[in-house]
Motif scaffolding. Sequence first.
Motif: not given
Lengths: 287, 268, 374
Positions: A86, A160-161, A164, B15, B22
Amino acid sequence: MDGLDHVMRLPDRLRPDPALGLLAPALLALAVFFLYPAISLIWRSFTEPSLGLAQYGDLLGDGVTLGVLARTLWVSALVSVVTLIIAYPYAYLMTTTGPRVRAVLVALALLPFWLSLMARTFAWVVLLQRGGPISWLLEQFGLHDVTLVGTLPGVVIGMVQVLLPFMVLPLYSTMQGIDRRLVTAARSLGAGPATTFRTVVLPLSMPGVVAGLSLVFVVALGFYVTPVLLGSPQNALIAQLIGIKVEQLRDFPAAGAMAVLMLVATAVVLAAATRMVRLGDMFGGAR
Amino acid sequence: MERDINRPATWLWVWAAATALLLLAPTLVVVPLSFAGEASFVMPPKSWSLRWYEEFFTNPRWRDALSASLRVALLTTVTATALGTAAAYGLARLRGRAAALLSGLLLSPLIMPQIVTAVAVLAVYLRWQLNGTMAGFVAAHTMLAMPYVVVTVRAALSDYDRSLDLAASSLGAGPWTRFRTVTLPLLARGIVSGAVFAFVISLDDVVIALYLQTPLLRTLPVQMYDSITVDVDPTIAAAATLILAVTTAVLLLPSLIRSKKLKKVSVP
Amino acid sequence: MTPMEARGASLRLDRLVKRFGGQKNAAVDEVTLEVEAGEFVAFLGPSGSGKTTTLNMIAGFTPITSGRVLVDGVDVAALPANRRDLGFVFQHYALFPHMTVARNIAYPLRRRGVGRAETDRLVQQALELVRLEGLEGRRPAELSGGQQQRVALARALVYRPRVLLLDEPLGALDRQLREWLQRELKRLHRELGITFVCVTHDQDEALSMADRIALFDGGRLRQVGTPAELYRTPNSLFVARFLGESTVLRECVPSGEGSVTYGGIRLEMPKEAAPGAHDRIALVLRPESLALARRDGDAPPGANAVPVEITDVTYLGNTRRIAIRLPDGAEGAVAQPVDDPADWRPGEPAWMTWNPRHGSAVPEETPTTERSHP
């Protein structure tokens, strides 16, 4: 006077360094409130109830700890890879846009730090709950009755969030160091966009990739609140198990033994990463 | 016509937008929920009200937790900043292996998983009868916060021109005067950002607080934890929104002060 | 002949325009230029004059707003940079830090699918060409600036491009190294026979290396010609001032066939330096075509003479530079051979004399050269 001074003066290395006076309070506090507790916890894992490796034998033989440890390593690895996937394009974009867009992207990347950890975890409980926004979204794609709270995927999404930024920032700082003219040069020498990325950008960003992966992995290994609130005891991670040992059983020696297992895993990852970064530095060091 | 070769591709923007969403998602949930009218965690809320803010400031459980958190965080800021600044200053005078070893030691609480620190500290606090005490909380939080102060002050020190010290000495300043009149003002920005970090770290800590808490001393994150696990209480959303606002203000403070100072300087 | 034979391509820029978003004036404004195959052309001009943007458009790094770039008659404007097959040498070399010298040079060959053995052979050849044999295993950071520059050259030449574009190739080097590399570049150009286009802001570099100089200013081409043409017959005050030193007699008014008046003094003009349709011209004089006389009568027969005041005398090896002030207050300079016995001192009056053939007339510019937009 001069002569006396000469006689009285101690050799340099025997004179107390003023730096030590400045460091002493911090080091003393650290020794009492951090090092002593940590060492004592580890010590107890080897000495209680009796001197030896009995605690470790028990843990490895109880049929739970080893599985939890494996699960923790697996989840941490998964979280690291997903954050990398990501974050990489995001960080790359940050290095190619103008200063204003970049400022916005940096602010967004730092946002998870601003919202308190409890608030973020709470938000994911709401987002992932049965009938919550995520399951509504999944229903639009024909996936009905998906509950993510209390499952490993839920834990992974939340982690994950939260993690990040730990990936975006090292990637960004490494990529920022890549001379944009190298991209132009590669194009003038006959490389297309994809080849330029593969032969120039990617190898030069490897130190950031390794740093980000190891940082996220190590932090993920010790994650406590997010797995407790988003996961469940059935799919506990090692940090949760340590908590359970202490909260329910006050079994500090067992908790200490688990902590040692976790620290060993952390140390192995950090050592491997350090070697890889050095290797990467050798490649990218000539900047 | 070909594109400018340094322009990012479109899919990168898509992206990045998804990634930004998010990153933003929790904020987008927490803030609206804090204005919800009903006592549930349903998104989006069906009605709107300020009752959870009222609850936050009137319910003694939330009020006590808030006041405990603020007291712990302020005291932690003071101790961590003082200890960390002195330590960074001392580290800057050391060279070689000793410097590497001591700085590694000072930063070690960062590497230690918090659950391990929490359990280890709890074990000794039970013996020392420090769990649930203000002193115990502040000492434990200071360990977490001090590394951040050391890092920020060291960074400020690395920009610091040592010849200024020599200049001050040659002009007649003793070590303390020199530190007070030259070093401290130049390091102020690093020290302030270290202090801000210390405050936020303490205010945000939940793992150590969960283990050191007693009914007599519970911090805000512990109360928030309970409001998710024990009772479904949207007050947590109000608390989180308020913390977000305060954190934003505190984090922006140094840059605001800086821009004001710059303005002052630029007007002769 | 050298093993790396490559034929140069001709290059043609046809009304090339670059307009950056949000800017009123074009960065490059209708630049038209022919470069012959095998020629060495320098793009010279002050910073911001559009020379680098023009080079970037030729290379394909910057999209063209309008106009055409033709290589051997073929329009390459639609091709991306990696398919134009031109060589490019960057100002700061842009060597890949993570690759050895050999891998840097092999990079364009690998992109072109050249086999391993052939690649090795060509890399060796390129290293010989730039005289860096034995350094193939080093990394760029382990090389000196001059060595890095030569690796960059080898990398841009190894695949035998027909045109080599150079962007301030020597700008980051110290003077001695720069002069040596200027000779190296000329040697390479001679040996390879390919077309060189070199951007520089250093007039000495352009004068010493290029066959022709294209002088840029404000996004436009001001004059194109051999170094001697630009020096002897500049077409504007800008060109005269940018290249070399000059004494300029402003506000000369044509007074009939082959003559002008300057502040009441009648000056002869060469026939070919006709002032054209301009009602006012400026006369450009180079220091070495000027001489000094004590009295008006001492001037050689047929020479023009203007009274001046000596302001300064500087020794420059084989010449003395004598600074002068013209009647209208403008500054100028005369180059005097050191063996000339005349001894001038600051403050002395003198007559500045020259052969009418050595003056060149350019259109006079109004002090406010910016055209107003109604």
